[in-house]
Design a protein around this motif. Sequence first.
Motif, short mmCIF file in Angstrom:
data_model
loop_
_atom_site.label_atom_id
_atom_site.label_comp_id
_atom_site.label_asym_id
_atom_site.label_seq_id
_atom_site.Cartn_x
_atom_site.Cartn_y
_atom_site.Cartn_z
N VAL A 14 -49.62 15.97 3.70
CA VAL A 14 -49.96 17.35 4.66
C VAL A 14 -51.33 17.69 4.61
O VAL A 14 -51.92 17.80 3.49
N HIS A 15 -51.73 18.74 4.90
CA HIS A 15 -52.39 19.58 5.30
C HIS A 15 -52.48 21.24 5.61
O HIS A 15 -51.93 21.39 6.47
N VAL A 16 -53.09 21.77 5.08
CA VAL A 16 -52.35 23.20 5.38
C VAL A 16 -53.69 23.99 6.18
O VAL A 16 -54.16 23.81 5.51
N ASP A 17 -52.54 24.28 7.25
CA ASP A 17 -53.81 24.48 8.29
C ASP A 17 -53.18 25.34 9.06
O ASP A 17 -52.39 25.48 9.67
N ASP A 18 -54.24 26.90 9.30
CA ASP A 18 -53.81 28.02 9.84
C ASP A 18 -54.06 27.89 11.70
O ASP A 18 -54.18 29.01 12.45
N GLN B 158 -50.63 19.25 9.63
CA GLN B 158 -51.13 20.17 10.34
C GLN B 158 -49.78 20.98 9.87
O GLN B 158 -49.21 20.88 10.87
N VAL B 159 -49.74 22.22 8.97
CA VAL B 159 -48.83 22.94 8.83
C VAL B 159 -49.41 24.57 8.19
O VAL B 159 -50.72 24.49 7.35
N HIS B 160 -48.65 25.43 9.31
CA HIS B 160 -48.82 26.72 9.05
C HIS B 160 -48.48 27.08 7.43
O HIS B 160 -47.81 26.51 6.81
N GLU C 261 -51.08 21.36 -0.14
CA GLU C 261 -52.22 20.60 0.21
C GLU C 261 -52.38 19.25 -0.87
O GLU C 261 -52.23 19.20 -1.96
N GLY C 262 -52.10 18.66 0.49
CA GLY C 262 -52.16 16.59 -0.20
C GLY C 262 -51.53 16.29 -0.80
O GLY C 262 -50.98 15.61 -0.93
N ALA C 263 -50.02 17.21 -0.38
CA ALA C 263 -49.16 16.55 -1.63
C ALA C 263 -48.64 16.02 -0.44
O ALA C 263 -48.75 15.69 1.04
N SER C 264 -47.27 15.35 -0.65
CA SER C 264 -46.52 14.95 1.23
C SER C 264 -44.94 15.03 0.96
O SER C 264 -44.36 15.80 -0.04
N ALA C 265 -44.31 14.49 2.45
CA ALA C 265 -43.83 15.60 2.93
C ALA C 265 -42.96 14.31 3.88
O ALA C 265 -43.64 13.36 4.50
N CYS C 266 -41.31 14.06 4.13
CA CYS C 266 -40.89 13.48 4.59
C CYS C 266 -40.40 14.45 6.21
O CYS C 266 -40.04 15.68 6.50
N VAL C 267 -40.56 13.72 7.35
CA VAL C 267 -40.70 14.24 8.69
C VAL C 267 -39.39 14.17 9.41
O VAL C 267 -39.79 12.58 9.71
N ARG C 268 -38.09 14.55 9.99
CA ARG C 268 -36.70 13.74 10.38
C ARG C 268 -36.70 14.79 11.64
O ARG C 268 -37.42 15.40 11.85
N ARG C 269 -36.13 14.02 13.21
CA ARG C 269 -35.90 14.82 14.43
C ARG C 269 -34.65 15.73 13.65
O ARG C 269 -34.07 15.10 12.37
N ALA C 270 -34.96 17.21 14.31
CA ALA C 270 -33.73 17.79 13.55
C ALA C 270 -32.54 17.45 14.23
O ALA C 270 -31.40 17.52 13.11
N ASP C 271 -32.04 16.73 14.96
CA ASP C 271 -30.83 16.37 15.55
C ASP C 271 -30.67 14.37 14.91
O ASP C 271 -30.00 13.95 15.22
#
Length: 763
Positions: free
Chosen positions: A691-695, A655-657, A668-678
């Motif tokens: 991705v699910h766009v959700d407020d 979920q992403v605002h 919405e429905g697309a793919s994203a890469c997630v990694r730790r900031a450090d």
Amino acid sequence: MSTHRTAHRICPLCEACCGLVLDIERDTQGVEHIATIRGDDSDPFSRGYLCPKAVALKDLHDDPDRLRQPLIRRNGRHEPATWDEAFAEIARGLGDVQARHGRGAVGITLGNPIVHKLGLTLTVPTLVKSLGTKHVYSASTLDQIPRQLACGLLYGHWFSVPVPDIDRTDWLLVIGANPVASNGSMWTVPDFRGRAKALRQRGGRLVVIDPRRTETAKVADEYLPIRPGADVFLLAAMVHTLFAEGLVRLGAAASVVSTEDVEAVRAAVAAFAPDVVADRCAIPAETIRRLARELAAAPRAAVYGRIGTNGQTFGTLSAWLIDVLNVLTGRLDAEGGVMFPKAAALAANTMGPPGIGRGVTTGRHHSRVSGAPEVIGEWPITCLAEEIETPATSPEQPAVKALITVASNPVLSAPGSPRLAAALDTLDFMVSVDIYLNETTRHADVILPGRSPLEDGHFDVAFGQLSMRNHVRYSPPVGLADSGQPAEWEILLRLSEIAQGRGPGGMVDVAALDDRLARQEAERFAGDRAEQAFAEASRWRGPERRLDLALRAGPHGDDFGRRPGGVRLAALLDAPSGIDLGALAPRLPEVLRTPSGRVDLAPPMLLADLPRALAALREPAPPLVIIGRRDVRSNNSWMHNLPTLAKGPFRGAMQVHPVDAQRLGLAEGASACVRRADDAGHHDRHITVQVHVDDSVMPGVVCLPHGWGHDQPGTRLHVAAERPGANLNAVLDERLRDPLSGNAVLSGVAVVVEALSRSAAHR
């Protein structure tokens, strides 16, 4: 011609422990099948409520992926074996490790399904003791151990946990918890949604504080978003307000809370004024003050927090401050406040001298590599990989060379899971007791399958100590057994004997071991009536025999004939829907097991940790952080393999605002890469998410559920593998812990999220 029968059952799939009625059909071949599952309207506790998980019990029992015979790894593949072959291989493998590295080189991990199985709950301690190792790890350090530590320090025992008296309260604050989805956690409360509705209908008020507008927030009177990790600041500021505005009223706890402790708390929170913490919390100072005033002014009120408050670096502090708020506003041990259940059996706070005890101790030993303190006899499970990887420097502090896992899947559930998976492959030997070939057990040399829950008797040892109403229930086996496999308690007793070098499992006299344990329990519970009690309980065997002894010795029991009509196992068989033991009642001071005989409101360990929180308050909040979430259909990873729960929309999306989605170029429905900031320089340590766009999540926060990532080779979870999802724990840092409890930091971890093109997402 088919025939029907009904069976009563306590649902074993979450902490709500709902009562069920199963309609069972026998076909013309004499084979029984579950036809329907419905809520038991006569159950005094759950009152007919059930959620989708209960219906999925049929899927679990019938699941073709559920293991029904042992597997041994041969030539890199898991192949079927007989029970005698499996135990002989375990005796060889464990014996070799113990001979070369010592008994302490064998570790054990314990998963949360254990508390839902009577046989495992009562027999795991025997296995752990038999191993003679300090390498004990469990799901507790991914969940509730900060709550248990705080309660242990205040009230004298790890399971003396006061819970909201929801059916009689007028004002309930829920922070970092989602009981609509979890049906309570460290608080057994079926049908929270219905009870919240009743609270509001009688003029009460429900307030929810969470970084996400959860299912619980959606039924609340007020929802306040908070920055992840800021709970400790908010709670300390509310305590500060109580002192600043003269709102402290101890109520029923006045006789057991010292003035010195109250003043110590006042001094400890002096720097956490609402105006100081407001920006970091993203909650206005005046709102913080108003919450404290409403808590103090309501006729009956309670504060409740759970895994969101526990799974952070200040988890124990947050858990403690929740209790401090309840104590200082007179809500402890008060009707409609937070009260102590009185369980029918096996609760330490109902045994021994009332009102005083030894209290709790932590740090009796420390982990070999990180120096993490022992809490409740275990080390943080996030230490396991390093304890396998790091060579021993002395025989007294061995590395983990062999591992036993019991109903545990840390490769999905623990931070740093890729590292742990790699470490498991370096073990000399590994054995798993589990119903699935999953992401963890695929590394095992031998897998011993447990039974379907419906094939065993059921009694909730832990959850009776956390229930919002006192009751007692027992479910006998439903039947439907088709495998002839031993019960898990028998498996663990065989492993216990192997661990002590007493021969291969096939040679173990389990009946004699069971008799010995039951006789010890009879002597413990019945005293001078031990022989009589042992004889009378011997109509049962295994955990049922020990349960009968504990029930008879419990606060509602017959005291082995001294209290005619008291609870015993035979009485529960005659009451298949259970026995109502009444609303929660005041228990101070008898519930206490502290050396002082008081509520120790200001433990030095916790006071000493507050300056660390104050220092963190001065640091800026990260621009983007990740949190986890629960779904009523997927609380645990293995539930993703049950068709009834897996069907419908995909529940593993992030979920992403909308504001963040636009800023990051996420659709919405697309793919994203997630990694730790450090981890910005280590692009191999990342996950690809949908991705699910959700407020419902606040800006600056992304939310991904735990327990996904079913794309590992060598597993047999065919339904789960159809939509594997991404493993949140692959990007969380196993080195981040609450230093007091050792609980993993699961919330508020800074991340970088990048949009992926369609081609990149499928590489």
